[in-house]
Write a protein that holds these residues in place. Structure first.
Motif, PDB file in Angstrom:
ATOM      1  N   LEU A 100       0.806  -1.223   0.000  1.00  7.29           N
ATOM      2  CA  LEU A 100       0.000   0.000   0.000  1.00  7.29           C
ATOM      3  C   LEU A 100       0.840   1.274   0.000  1.00  7.29           C
ATOM      4  O   LEU A 100       0.436   2.292  -0.570  1.00  7.29           O
ATOM      5  CB  LEU A 100      -0.943   0.013   1.212  1.00  7.29           C
ATOM      6  CG  LEU A 100      -2.106  -0.985   1.183  1.00  7.29           C
ATOM      7  CD1 LEU A 100      -2.945  -0.839   2.448  1.00  7.29           C
ATOM      8  CD2 LEU A 100      -2.965  -0.785  -0.054  1.00  7.29           C
ATOM      9  N   THR A 101       2.015   1.220   0.625  1.00 11.04           N
ATOM     10  CA  THR A 101       2.846   2.423   0.667  1.00 11.04           C
ATOM     11  C   THR A 101       3.423   2.766  -0.709  1.00 11.04           C
ATOM     12  O   THR A 101       3.954   3.852  -0.899  1.00 11.04           O
ATOM     13  CB  THR A 101       3.989   2.267   1.686  1.00 11.04           C
ATOM     14  OG1 THR A 101       4.712   1.059   1.404  1.00 11.04           O
ATOM     15  CG2 THR A 101       3.443   2.201   3.102  1.00 11.04           C
ATOM     16  N   HIS A 125       0.901 -18.636  10.375  1.00 17.33           N
ATOM     17  CA  HIS A 125       0.399 -17.692   9.372  1.00 17.33           C
ATOM     18  C   HIS A 125       0.026 -16.338   9.985  1.00 17.33           C
ATOM     19  O   HIS A 125      -0.579 -15.511   9.309  1.00 17.33           O
ATOM     20  CB  HIS A 125      -0.826 -18.272   8.657  1.00 17.33           C
ATOM     21  CG  HIS A 125      -0.515 -19.467   7.814  1.00 17.33           C
ATOM     22  ND1 HIS A 125      -1.423 -20.475   7.584  1.00 17.33           N
ATOM     23  CD2 HIS A 125       0.618 -19.820   7.156  1.00 17.33           C
ATOM     24  CE1 HIS A 125      -0.875 -21.394   6.806  1.00 17.33           C
ATOM     25  NE2 HIS A 125       0.379 -21.021   6.540  1.00 17.33           N
ATOM     26  N   GLU A 126       0.397 -16.115  11.234  1.00 12.53           N
ATOM     27  CA  GLU A 126       0.000 -14.893  11.931  1.00 12.53           C
ATOM     28  C   GLU A 126       0.342 -13.629  11.142  1.00 12.53           C
ATOM     29  O   GLU A 126      -0.444 -12.678  11.080  1.00 12.53           O
ATOM     30  CB  GLU A 126       0.676 -14.824  13.309  1.00 12.53           C
ATOM     31  CG  GLU A 126       0.320 -13.567  14.090  1.00 12.53           C
ATOM     32  CD  GLU A 126       1.120 -13.433  15.380  1.00 12.53           C
ATOM     33  OE1 GLU A 126       0.767 -12.573  16.196  1.00 12.53           O
ATOM     34  OE2 GLU A 126       2.101 -14.200  15.551  1.00 12.53           O
ATOM     35  N   LYS A 127       1.507 -13.610  10.499  1.00 15.02           N
ATOM     36  CA  LYS A 127       1.955 -12.407   9.803  1.00 15.02           C
ATOM     37  C   LYS A 127       1.094 -12.070   8.584  1.00 15.02           C
ATOM     38  O   LYS A 127       1.203 -10.967   8.026  1.00 15.02           O
ATOM     39  CB  LYS A 127       3.415 -12.563   9.373  1.00 15.02           C
ATOM     40  CG  LYS A 127       4.386 -12.622  10.546  1.00 15.02           C
ATOM     41  CD  LYS A 127       5.821 -12.762  10.074  1.00 15.02           C
ATOM     42  CE  LYS A 127       6.772 -12.808  11.257  1.00 15.02           C
ATOM     43  NZ  LYS A 127       8.200 -12.952  10.833  1.00 15.02           N
ATOM     44  N   THR A 134       2.612  -5.578  11.378  1.00 17.32           N
ATOM     45  CA  THR A 134       3.241  -5.002  10.189  1.00 17.32           C
ATOM     46  C   THR A 134       2.199  -4.340   9.288  1.00 17.32           C
ATOM     47  O   THR A 134       2.469  -3.306   8.675  1.00 17.32           O
ATOM     48  CB  THR A 134       4.020  -6.073   9.395  1.00 17.32           C
ATOM     49  OG1 THR A 134       3.157  -7.176   9.111  1.00 17.32           O
ATOM     50  CG2 THR A 134       5.228  -6.549  10.162  1.00 17.32           C
ATOM     51  N   PHE A 135       1.007  -4.924   9.205  1.00 19.96           N
ATOM     52  CA  PHE A 135      -0.063  -4.285   8.446  1.00 19.96           C
ATOM     53  C   PHE A 135      -0.536  -3.021   9.156  1.00 19.96           C
ATOM     54  O   PHE A 135      -0.813  -2.000   8.512  1.00 19.96           O
ATOM     55  CB  PHE A 135      -1.234  -5.245   8.238  1.00 19.96           C
ATOM     56  CG  PHE A 135      -1.019  -6.213   7.108  1.00 19.96           C
ATOM     57  CD1 PHE A 135      -1.084  -5.786   5.783  1.00 19.96           C
ATOM     58  CD2 PHE A 135      -0.756  -7.551   7.349  1.00 19.96           C
ATOM     59  CE1 PHE A 135      -0.877  -6.669   4.727  1.00 19.96           C
ATOM     60  CE2 PHE A 135      -0.559  -8.445   6.305  1.00 19.96           C
ATOM     61  CZ  PHE A 135      -0.619  -8.003   4.987  1.00 19.96           C
ATOM     62  N   LEU A 136      -0.625  -3.068  10.486  1.00 17.11           N
ATOM     63  CA  LEU A 136      -1.027  -1.879  11.234  1.00 17.11           C
ATOM     64  C   LEU A 136      -0.039  -0.733  10.996  1.00 17.11           C
ATOM     65  O   LEU A 136      -0.428   0.434  10.899  1.00 17.11           O
ATOM     66  CB  LEU A 136      -1.126  -2.192  12.734  1.00 17.11           C
ATOM     67  CG  LEU A 136      -2.163  -3.242  13.142  1.00 17.11           C
ATOM     68  CD1 LEU A 136      -2.186  -3.394  14.658  1.00 17.11           C
ATOM     69  CD2 LEU A 136      -3.548  -2.879  12.615  1.00 17.11           C
ATOM     70  N   LEU A 163      -8.226  -7.306  18.625  1.00 12.40           N
ATOM     71  CA  LEU A 163      -8.328  -6.348  19.738  1.00 12.40           C
ATOM     72  C   LEU A 163      -7.010  -6.294  20.508  1.00 12.40           C
ATOM     73  O   LEU A 163      -6.547  -5.218  20.895  1.00 12.40           O
ATOM     74  CB  LEU A 163      -9.473  -6.733  20.671  1.00 12.40           C
ATOM     75  CG  LEU A 163     -10.897  -6.643  20.121  1.00 12.40           C
ATOM     76  CD1 LEU A 163     -11.902  -6.984  21.217  1.00 12.40           C
ATOM     77  CD2 LEU A 163     -11.191  -5.270  19.543  1.00 12.40           C
ATOM     78  N   LYS A 164      -6.411  -7.440  20.722  1.00 14.49           N
ATOM     79  CA  LYS A 164      -5.119  -7.504  21.416  1.00 14.49           C
ATOM     80  C   LYS A 164      -4.036  -6.833  20.573  1.00 14.49           C
ATOM     81  O   LYS A 164      -3.211  -6.065  21.098  1.00 14.49           O
ATOM     82  CB  LYS A 164      -4.759  -8.966  21.695  1.00 14.49           C
ATOM     83  CG  LYS A 164      -3.470  -9.184  22.475  1.00 14.49           C
ATOM     84  CD  LYS A 164      -3.328 -10.659  22.832  1.00 14.49           C
ATOM     85  CE  LYS A 164      -2.062 -10.914  23.653  1.00 14.49           C
ATOM     86  NZ  LYS A 164      -0.839 -10.812  22.839  1.00 14.49           N
ATOM     87  N   SER A 165      -4.044  -7.093  19.271  1.00 13.83           N
ATOM     88  CA  SER A 165      -3.055  -6.501  18.375  1.00 13.83           C
ATOM     89  C   SER A 165      -3.201  -4.978  18.332  1.00 13.83           C
ATOM     90  O   SER A 165      -2.208  -4.244  18.377  1.00 13.83           O
ATOM     91  CB  SER A 165      -3.208  -7.093  16.969  1.00 13.83           C
ATOM     92  OG  SER A 165      -2.219  -6.600  16.092  1.00 13.83           O
TER      93      SER A 165
END
Length: 215
Positions: A100-101, A125-127, A134-136, A163-165
């Protein structure tokens, strides 16, 4: 979900460069020129078949929208809806959200919508989860100060993770609903998945999170 191949999709997309913007890296920092106004720009990452983003654009003509979808065989459904509606405040991008950047300048986007994103339930697969840090960080880079993420899902595990992230990243939770359709939230535009899941009686989760001010 297995995607049905549509061999005609690429040609259909190429026939509508005014709706699915080609070479978006060339438009970076110039999106208000594409829309020909200075209205806020909101994006949906993972637009799917486009019901949500088309509904939002119709409901809010004072806001510009960009629907982002990786798969050509899916985005053609959104393109078909947009072609029919002829909404001047909506464009589409057939690109990968990881980049996106490359397509938006810092401070160019006011809000990010994440609707029924792939939960990627396995830890390895968390990432890949769109609410991973990293998306945030990517979203924060392209957003205005105190920009917001609006998030909906039917997946309780992904909602709790998100919510935790959000909290660990430093976002401020403005709104949390554990059962959106039984809440007093107004103006909800449903996605295709949302309609399907809610008809089965499944609970819909929703959150609004705001980035802290950098000033």
């Amino acid at each position: 979900m297995r995607l049905r191949n549509k061999p005609w999709a690429n040609e259909y997309i190429q026939q509508h460069p005014n709706l699915v913007i080609p070479n978006p890296e060339e438009v970076k920092g110039k999106w208000n020129e594409i829309f020909q106004n200075e209205n806020p720009i909101h994006i949906e990452v993972g637009t799917g078949k486009g019901q949500f983003i088309v509904g939002m654009a119709k409901q809010n003509p004072h806001i510009n929208y960009i629907g982002i979808e990786l798969y050509q065989s899916v985005i053609v459904s959104a393109l078909s809806k947009l072609e029919e509606e002829q909404l001047p405040n909506l464009k589409l991008l057939n690109v990968n959200a990881k980049n996106l950047t490359d397509y938006f300048a810092p401070g160019e986007i006011g809000r990010v919508y994440l609707n029924f994103s792939d939960p990627w339930p396995k830890n390895r697969h968390e990432k890949r989860r769109l609410t991973y840090k990293t998306f945030l960080s990517t979203f924060e880079t392209i957003m205005v100060d105190e920009g917001e993420i609006h998030f909906k899902t039917d997946n309780q595990g992904l909602f709790e993770y998100s919510l935790k992230s959000f909290s660990e990243y430093g976002l401020l939770l403005k709104f949390v609903s554990l059962d959106l359709h039984k809440s007093d939230f107004e103006g909800n535009i449903m996605t295709e998945y949302e309609e399907k899941f809610s008809k089965k009686g499944q609970r819909i989760y929703r959150a609004e999170a705001k980035y802290p001010s950098k000033k």
